[in-house]
Scaffold this motif. Structure first.
Motif, PDB file in Angstrom:
ATOM      1  N   PRO A  26       0.870   3.858   7.565  1.00  0.00           N
ATOM      2  CA  PRO A  26       2.247   4.320   7.347  1.00  0.00           C
ATOM      3  C   PRO A  26       2.459   5.023   6.017  1.00  0.00           C
ATOM      4  CG  PRO A  26       2.096   1.958   7.017  1.00  0.00           C
ATOM      5  CD  PRO A  26       0.729   2.417   7.414  1.00  0.00           C
ATOM      6  N   ARG A  27       3.402   5.951   6.036  1.00  0.00           N
ATOM      7  CA  ARG A  27       3.914   6.584   4.809  1.00  0.00           C
ATOM      8  C   ARG A  27       5.425   6.389   4.833  1.00  0.00           C
ATOM      9  NH1 ARG A  27      -0.835   6.575   4.466  1.00  0.00           N
ATOM     10  NH2 ARG A  27      -2.269   8.310   4.101  1.00  0.00           N
ATOM     11  N   ASN A  60       0.463  -7.076 -10.638  1.00  0.00           N
ATOM     12  CA  ASN A  60       0.506  -5.857  -9.842  1.00  0.00           C
ATOM     13  C   ASN A  60       1.656  -5.908  -8.824  1.00  0.00           C
ATOM     14  OD1 ASN A  60      -0.396  -3.360  -9.083  1.00  0.00           O
ATOM     15  ND2 ASN A  60      -2.181  -4.089  -7.957  1.00  0.00           N
ATOM     16  N   PRO A  61       2.873  -6.233  -9.273  1.00  0.00           N
ATOM     17  CA  PRO A  61       3.948  -6.493  -8.304  1.00  0.00           C
ATOM     18  C   PRO A  61       4.370  -5.271  -7.502  1.00  0.00           C
ATOM     19  CG  PRO A  61       4.815  -6.495 -10.538  1.00  0.00           C
ATOM     20  CD  PRO A  61       3.330  -6.401 -10.658  1.00  0.00           C
ATOM     21  N   ALA A  62       4.400  -4.083  -8.129  1.00  0.00           N
ATOM     22  CA  ALA A  62       4.853  -2.887  -7.397  1.00  0.00           C
ATOM     23  C   ALA A  62       3.889  -2.582  -6.257  1.00  0.00           C
ATOM     24  CB  ALA A  62       4.942  -1.705  -8.356  1.00  0.00           C
ATOM     25  N   TRP A  63       2.596  -2.696  -6.545  1.00  0.00           N
ATOM     26  CA  TRP A  63       1.597  -2.402  -5.505  1.00  0.00           C
ATOM     27  C   TRP A  63       1.668  -3.436  -4.378  1.00  0.00           C
ATOM     28  CZ3 TRP A  63      -0.823   1.899  -4.524  1.00  0.00           C
ATOM     29  CH2 TRP A  63      -1.870   1.889  -3.605  1.00  0.00           C
ATOM     30  N   ASN A  64       1.851  -4.698  -4.745  1.00  0.00           N
ATOM     31  CA  ASN A  64       1.951  -5.728  -3.705  1.00  0.00           C
ATOM     32  C   ASN A  64       3.210  -5.552  -2.868  1.00  0.00           C
ATOM     33  OD1 ASN A  64      -0.469  -7.252  -3.918  1.00  0.00           O
ATOM     34  ND2 ASN A  64       0.239  -8.030  -5.877  1.00  0.00           N
ATOM     35  N   GLU A  65       4.273  -5.044  -3.487  1.00  0.00           N
ATOM     36  CA  GLU A  65       5.477  -4.723  -2.710  1.00  0.00           C
ATOM     37  C   GLU A  65       5.174  -3.569  -1.747  1.00  0.00           C
ATOM     38  OE1 GLU A  65       9.807  -4.477  -4.215  1.00  0.00           O
ATOM     39  OE2 GLU A  65       9.101  -2.403  -4.164  1.00  0.00           O
ATOM     40  N   LEU A  67       2.315  -2.876  -0.414  1.00  0.00           N
ATOM     41  CA  LEU A  67       1.508  -3.416   0.699  1.00  0.00           C
ATOM     42  C   LEU A  67       2.383  -4.214   1.672  1.00  0.00           C
ATOM     43  CD1 LEU A  67      -1.781  -4.532  -1.122  1.00  0.00           C
ATOM     44  CD2 LEU A  67      -1.296  -2.395   0.071  1.00  0.00           C
ATOM     45  N   PHE A  68       3.397  -4.902   1.136  1.00  0.00           N
ATOM     46  CA  PHE A  68       4.333  -5.632   2.007  1.00  0.00           C
ATOM     47  C   PHE A  68       5.092  -4.649   2.908  1.00  0.00           C
ATOM     48  CE2 PHE A  68       8.746  -7.467   2.397  1.00  0.00           C
ATOM     49  CZ  PHE A  68       8.436  -8.328   3.447  1.00  0.00           C
ATOM     50  N   VAL A  70       4.020  -1.758   3.878  1.00  0.00           N
ATOM     51  CA  VAL A  70       3.047  -1.289   4.885  1.00  0.00           C
ATOM     52  C   VAL A  70       3.031  -2.270   6.066  1.00  0.00           C
ATOM     53  CG1 VAL A  70       0.562  -1.016   5.331  1.00  0.00           C
ATOM     54  CG2 VAL A  70       1.590   0.027   3.310  1.00  0.00           C
ATOM     55  N   ARG A  75       4.642  -3.776  11.566  1.00  0.00           N
ATOM     56  CA  ARG A  75       5.364  -4.683  12.477  1.00  0.00           C
ATOM     57  C   ARG A  75       6.444  -3.914  13.243  1.00  0.00           C
ATOM     58  NH1 ARG A  75       6.767  -9.235   8.119  1.00  0.00           N
ATOM     59  NH2 ARG A  75       4.702 -10.068   7.762  1.00  0.00           N
ATOM     60  N   HIS A  87      13.901  -4.971   5.163  1.00  0.00           N
ATOM     61  CA  HIS A  87      13.029  -5.124   3.989  1.00  0.00           C
ATOM     62  C   HIS A  87      12.658  -3.738   3.443  1.00  0.00           C
ATOM     63  CE1 HIS A  87      12.456  -9.426   4.248  1.00  0.00           C
ATOM     64  NE2 HIS A  87      12.103  -9.333   5.524  1.00  0.00           N
ATOM     65  N   GLU A  90      15.934  -1.877   2.016  1.00  0.00           N
ATOM     66  CA  GLU A  90      16.400  -2.452   0.743  1.00  0.00           C
ATOM     67  C   GLU A  90      15.520  -1.990  -0.421  1.00  0.00           C
ATOM     68  OE1 GLU A  90      16.234  -6.869  -1.249  1.00  0.00           O
ATOM     69  OE2 GLU A  90      16.222  -6.710   0.936  1.00  0.00           O
ATOM     70  N   ARG A  91      14.189  -2.054  -0.235  1.00  0.00           N
ATOM     71  CA  ARG A  91      13.283  -1.711  -1.329  1.00  0.00           C
ATOM     72  C   ARG A  91      13.186  -0.194  -1.530  1.00  0.00           C
ATOM     73  NH1 ARG A  91      12.220  -6.688   0.391  1.00  0.00           N
ATOM     74  NH2 ARG A  91      11.203  -8.172  -1.018  1.00  0.00           N
TER      75      ARG A  91
END
Lengths: 131, 240
Positions: A26-27, A60-65, A67-68, A70, A75, A87, A90-91
């Motif tokens: 996804p992009r 690395n919170p921005a990157w983990n966000e 990945l979330f 993605v 889903r 989700h 909002e982000r």
């Protein structure tokens, strides 16, 4: 109760089939309404310094966000899971407002597969992004 | 490694991993700050070892709430392993010493082993992985490469093939390392280097923190199978 069971089961019986096949990716992008200037919600930098890479091992919170999101987009595409979309919205809104504080915005989700001339792109969602 | 030592080592490593995850949420996502502040506090108490059984129970209950909030694991495989470790530790803590406790912790050891073996097996069954094409695709268009510079590595087809085979070999052969403590330590060192590479290239830093939390279970398991299959290089080469 059923929902809790469905969430816990993949934790107790994980599949571990990491990267069995490389699927479409996804992009997630936003743009001012009526514009075609799409920007990634989490832009990928051109390069990272060694120091940044080292620091990101610990924080690395921005990157983990990213990945979330993605996971949420996957889903949304696979199950049509409506709960995944808020989700992302909002982000995406938070990220876009840092760049475009006032303008009305739109959000799109694309999936890309392959590279070069064989690259396939599919847009699965496009809508206005509301506060 | 004794069961009690392995359980405590797992608690400490899990607490550090949960603390790392919680700090990321606290300093990044305002909406989740209170929840992860509580999680960080519980992780710190778990580090101290005070009332571990109730701290583990509280963390488990909070994990179920977080599963609902995010519609599943927030960070895919890494959060799934964190929760599995948490569930197994909690079960082991509530069970009386003996067989039940060993089964709960043994299940964790089995799943950590499977996390490598199943991942290796599904890759080697795929011709695209054996050619290095699948890894090249991961670099070329997946969401994972941390920069455009890293994305460009997909052009080095020889590197992609070599790296694919290195990963598949490590993942598939890891269970054989249980033959001795020395081989297991060597294999776990290689596995740690693999997670470090994933953290650097794909930003998967949470994997680097949580997978080692499963290693005490493997070291404990190795102690169990050692009398059955034990192979000790120093004895062979030095004549005991």
């Amino acid at each position: 109760m059923r929902a809790t069971f469905d969430l816990i089961l993949p934790v107790l019986l994980p599949s571990w089939r990491f990267f069995e096949t490389v699927e479409a990716s996804p992009r997630i992008e936003w743009a001012p309404e009526g514009s075609d200037r799409w920007r990634a919600v989490h832009p990928r930098p051109e390069k990272l310094t060694g120091w940044t890479m080292l620091a990101r091992l610990f924080f690395n919170p921005a990157w983990n966000e990213a990945l979330f999101l993605v996971t949420c987009a996957e889903r949304f595409r696979e199950d049509g899971a409506p709960a995944a979309l808020p989700h992302i919205q909002e982000r995406a809104l938070l990220a876009a407002r840092r760049v475009e504080p006032g303008a009305p915005l739109q959000l799109r989700i694309r999936f890309v597969l392959g590279q070069g001339p064989a690259r396939i792109e599919e847009e699965i969602y496009r809508a206005a992004l509301f506060e | 490694m004794s069961l009690e030592t392995a359980l405590r080592a797992t608690e400490i490593l899990l607490a550090l991993a949960l603390l790392q995850q919680s700090l990321e949420h606290i300093f990044w996502a305002r909406a989740e700050r209170r929840t992860f502040f509580i999680r960080a506090a519980l992780a710190i108490v778990l580090l101290t070892g005070w009332q571990s059984i109730w701290v583990l129970a509280a963390l488990t209950a909070q994990s179920v709430v977080l599963l609902h909030r995010f519609g599943g694991a927030y960070n895919g495989g890494s959060d799934r392993l964190a929760l599995l470790i948490l569930f197994c530790l909690t079960a082991a803590s509530f069970l009386p010493p003996g067989c039940g406790r060993e089964v709960a912790f043994g299940y964790l050891a089995l799943q950590v082993l499977l996390s490598y073996v199943v991942s290796g097996q599904v890759k080697i069954a795929n011709a695209a992985w054996r050619r290095g094409q699948a890894l090249a695709d991961v670099f070329a268009f997946s969401a994972y490469p941390v920069s455009q510079q890293v994305r460009g590595l997909h052009r080095f087809s020889g590197l992609m093939r070599a790296a694919s085979w290195a990963v598949m070999t490590l993942e598939l052969l890891l269970p054989l390392a249980l033959i001795s403590r020395e081989t297991l330590l060597l294999a776990l060192g290689c596995a740690l280097a693999f997670h470090l590479a994933n953290a650097i290239l794909f930003g998967l830093n949470r994997f680097l923190w949580i997978w080692p939390a499963g290693y005490p279970a493997l070291l404990w398991l190795q102690g169990l199978v050692d009398p059955l299959v034990g192979w000790h290089a120093p004895t062979m080469f030095w004549g005991g």
